[in-house]
Scaffold this motif. Sequence first.
Motif, PDB file in Angstrom:
ATOM      1  N   ARG A 132      10.013  -2.526  10.573  1.00 36.22           N
ATOM      2  CA  ARG A 132       9.913  -2.025   9.201  1.00 36.22           C
ATOM      3  C   ARG A 132       9.318  -0.629   9.176  1.00 36.22           C
ATOM      4  O   ARG A 132       8.511  -0.266  10.029  1.00 36.22           O
ATOM      5  N   VAL A 133       9.738   0.117   8.173  1.00 32.93           N
ATOM      6  CA  VAL A 133       9.126   1.411   7.867  1.00 32.93           C
ATOM      7  C   VAL A 133       8.699   1.353   6.410  1.00 32.93           C
ATOM      8  O   VAL A 133       9.491   0.973   5.541  1.00 32.93           O
ATOM      9  N   VAL A 134       7.448   1.714   6.153  1.00 30.90           N
ATOM     10  CA  VAL A 134       6.937   1.760   4.775  1.00 30.90           C
ATOM     11  C   VAL A 134       6.459   3.179   4.491  1.00 30.90           C
ATOM     12  O   VAL A 134       5.596   3.700   5.199  1.00 30.90           O
ATOM     13  N   MET A 135       7.040   3.796   3.472  1.00 31.60           N
ATOM     14  CA  MET A 135       6.635   5.122   3.043  1.00 31.60           C
ATOM     15  C   MET A 135       5.672   4.984   1.865  1.00 31.60           C
ATOM     16  O   MET A 135       6.026   4.391   0.839  1.00 31.60           O
ATOM     17  N   VAL A 136       4.466   5.515   2.010  1.00 31.88           N
ATOM     18  CA  VAL A 136       3.527   5.499   0.897  1.00 31.88           C
ATOM     19  C   VAL A 136       3.864   6.683  -0.019  1.00 31.88           C
ATOM     20  O   VAL A 136       3.646   7.839   0.337  1.00 31.88           O
ATOM     21  N   SER A 137       4.431   6.379  -1.150  1.00 27.41           N
ATOM     22  CA  SER A 137       4.777   7.384  -2.151  1.00 27.41           C
ATOM     23  C   SER A 137       3.741   7.317  -3.268  1.00 27.41           C
ATOM     24  O   SER A 137       2.565   7.048  -3.021  1.00 27.41           O
ATOM     25  N   SER A 138       4.156   7.526  -4.497  1.00 29.58           N
ATOM     26  CA  SER A 138       3.247   7.460  -5.638  1.00 29.58           C
ATOM     27  C   SER A 138       4.065   7.511  -6.910  1.00 29.58           C
ATOM     28  O   SER A 138       5.127   8.141  -6.959  1.00 29.58           O
ATOM     29  N   ASP A 139       3.540   6.886  -7.949  1.00 28.94           N
ATOM     30  CA  ASP A 139       4.228   6.950  -9.237  1.00 28.94           C
ATOM     31  C   ASP A 139       4.131   8.327  -9.875  1.00 28.94           C
ATOM     32  O   ASP A 139       4.749   8.558 -10.918  1.00 28.94           O
ATOM     33  N   VAL A 140       3.406   9.254  -9.276  1.00 29.68           N
ATOM     34  CA  VAL A 140       3.439  10.621  -9.817  1.00 29.68           C
ATOM     35  C   VAL A 140       4.847  11.196  -9.713  1.00 29.68           C
ATOM     36  O   VAL A 140       5.191  12.128 -10.447  1.00 29.68           O
ATOM     37  N   HIS A 141       5.679  10.631  -8.825  1.00 31.58           N
ATOM     38  CA  HIS A 141       7.054  11.129  -8.730  1.00 31.58           C
ATOM     39  C   HIS A 141       7.870  10.763  -9.967  1.00 31.58           C
ATOM     40  O   HIS A 141       8.966  11.296 -10.178  1.00 31.58           O
ATOM     41  N   GLN A 142       7.332   9.859 -10.806  1.00 33.02           N
ATOM     42  CA  GLN A 142       8.028   9.432 -12.017  1.00 33.02           C
ATOM     43  C   GLN A 142       7.695  10.305 -13.223  1.00 33.02           C
ATOM     44  O   GLN A 142       8.278  10.135 -14.289  1.00 33.02           O
ATOM     45  N   GLY A 143       6.743  11.222 -13.073  1.00 29.99           N
ATOM     46  CA  GLY A 143       6.393  12.105 -14.167  1.00 29.99           C
ATOM     47  C   GLY A 143       5.268  11.570 -15.025  1.00 29.99           C
ATOM     48  O   GLY A 143       4.763  10.466 -14.824  1.00 29.99           O
ATOM     49  N   PRO A 144       4.840  12.353 -16.017  1.00 34.67           N
ATOM     50  CA  PRO A 144       3.636  12.033 -16.807  1.00 34.67           C
ATOM     51  C   PRO A 144       3.678  10.676 -17.497  1.00 34.67           C
ATOM     52  O   PRO A 144       2.635  10.049 -17.683  1.00 34.67           O
ATOM     53  N   ARG A 145       4.855  10.213 -17.879  1.00 32.84           N
ATOM     54  CA  ARG A 145       4.935   8.946 -18.605  1.00 32.84           C
ATOM     55  C   ARG A 145       4.410   7.794 -17.773  1.00 32.84           C
ATOM     56  O   ARG A 145       3.809   6.852 -18.299  1.00 32.84           O
ATOM     57  N   PRO A 208       0.652   2.983  -4.250  1.00 30.56           N
ATOM     58  CA  PRO A 208      -0.616   2.244  -4.218  1.00 30.56           C
ATOM     59  C   PRO A 208      -1.403   2.325  -5.513  1.00 30.56           C
ATOM     60  O   PRO A 208      -2.440   1.679  -5.646  1.00 30.56           O
ATOM     61  N   GLY A 209      -0.905   3.114  -6.480  1.00 32.58           N
ATOM     62  CA  GLY A 209      -1.657   3.313  -7.713  1.00 32.58           C
ATOM     63  C   GLY A 209      -2.741   4.359  -7.541  1.00 32.58           C
ATOM     64  O   GLY A 209      -2.942   4.931  -6.463  1.00 32.58           O
ATOM     65  N   LEU A 210      -3.441   4.628  -8.601  1.00 36.37           N
ATOM     66  CA  LEU A 210      -4.573   5.548  -8.558  1.00 36.37           C
ATOM     67  C   LEU A 210      -5.762   4.841  -7.924  1.00 36.37           C
ATOM     68  O   LEU A 210      -6.218   3.815  -8.426  1.00 36.37           O
ATOM     69  N   MET A 211      -6.245   5.378  -6.813  1.00 34.91           N
ATOM     70  CA  MET A 211      -7.372   4.774  -6.099  1.00 34.91           C
ATOM     71  C   MET A 211      -8.542   5.748  -6.112  1.00 34.91           C
ATOM     72  O   MET A 211      -8.673   6.586  -5.218  1.00 34.91           O
ATOM     73  N   PRO A 212      -9.401   5.679  -7.111  1.00 36.50           N
ATOM     74  CA  PRO A 212     -10.499   6.642  -7.234  1.00 36.50           C
ATOM     75  C   PRO A 212     -11.458   6.639  -6.058  1.00 36.50           C
ATOM     76  O   PRO A 212     -12.195   7.613  -5.861  1.00 36.50           O
ATOM     77  N   GLU A 213     -11.456   5.565  -5.269  1.00 36.25           N
ATOM     78  CA  GLU A 213     -12.409   5.470  -4.159  1.00 36.25           C
ATOM     79  C   GLU A 213     -11.994   6.306  -2.953  1.00 36.25           C
ATOM     80  O   GLU A 213     -12.807   6.561  -2.063  1.00 36.25           O
ATOM     81  N   THR A 214     -10.718   6.708  -2.880  1.00 37.35           N
ATOM     82  CA  THR A 214     -10.237   7.409  -1.692  1.00 37.35           C
ATOM     83  C   THR A 214     -10.512   8.892  -1.787  1.00 37.35           C
ATOM     84  O   THR A 214     -10.957   9.403  -2.811  1.00 37.35           O
TER      85      THR A 214
END
Length: 310
Positions: A132-145, A208-214
């Motif tokens: 398997r390959v897992v790419m860690v992306s982010s919902d920021v690619h979906q824009g401000p909404r 992974p969502g917004l992770m304020p701890e990182t």
Amino acid sequence: MNLPVLITGASSGLGLETAKVLAAENFPLILGCHDDEKAKAAVRCIREHAPGAEIELLDLELASLDAVRAAVETLHRREQPRLGAIVCNAGLQIVDRVRTSQDGYELTFAVNHLGHFALVTGCADLLEAGARVVMVSSDVHQGPRKSMGFPAPQWRDPRELASPDDRGAAGRDGRIAYSTSKLANVYFAYELARRWGERGITVTAFDPGLMPETGLSRGYPAPARIGFRLLAPLLIRVMPIARTVTRSAADLARLATAPELADVTGKYFTGAAEVPSAPESYDQDRAAELWRVSEDLIATARRVPPVERR
């Protein structure tokens, strides 16, 4: 017998927490890190939770394609070189000025996309059916909404994305570069799934969502970093997109190894849920062009002396 899981950016944050989850489940680990002291500290931390963990360190600097190539060669020289999964987790966000990689490419694009592209494609022969390959992306690619106001990506010719210009002097431009690189992660995941599907290798993209701890906010001014850290517990409670790093690590480890996801490929996950990615992320022409240009950029870097860092 479990095959090793290679995790990039494994010395802290989400990468380290994911490594801890997998070590507790008896998966051998290869930690891709570029800071030797932090890497050794990560090994000690993992073994506090899983004393018998099987861990190898891989010197991996994604900002240098020469270094990525050397890391790939190291992986091929291992006595048992096969890999069970590659988790492309490392990433950075720059908000102060334009910076370039050691090959002269815009640094956000170089680390978040191009270095991972070189790593994964360079390890193609180490991955067999079931890998398997897992790419860690982010919902920021979906824009401000979908990202609570984070600037939307601005896609253009990948050669332009890789070429530093006068943009990036403002924090907004650095954040746009970041969201655009996260869109590139999704394009790469989907194109990889199409190309490697017949080999039985599955590929997914993960938000992974917004992770304020990182430490992703480390490029921000000190007051913003301090405020972000102090407010982390509150943000996790009140913001729909915020999650603890522990929760996101469990979801990421599941994507990389869970038997029930063995046949899931070409999909996008937010946490544990399979969800649609941005409409533009399904543009197959863009994904194919990104693949072609990435190969060209890597080939060009091999012929051009590295750019000195300032």
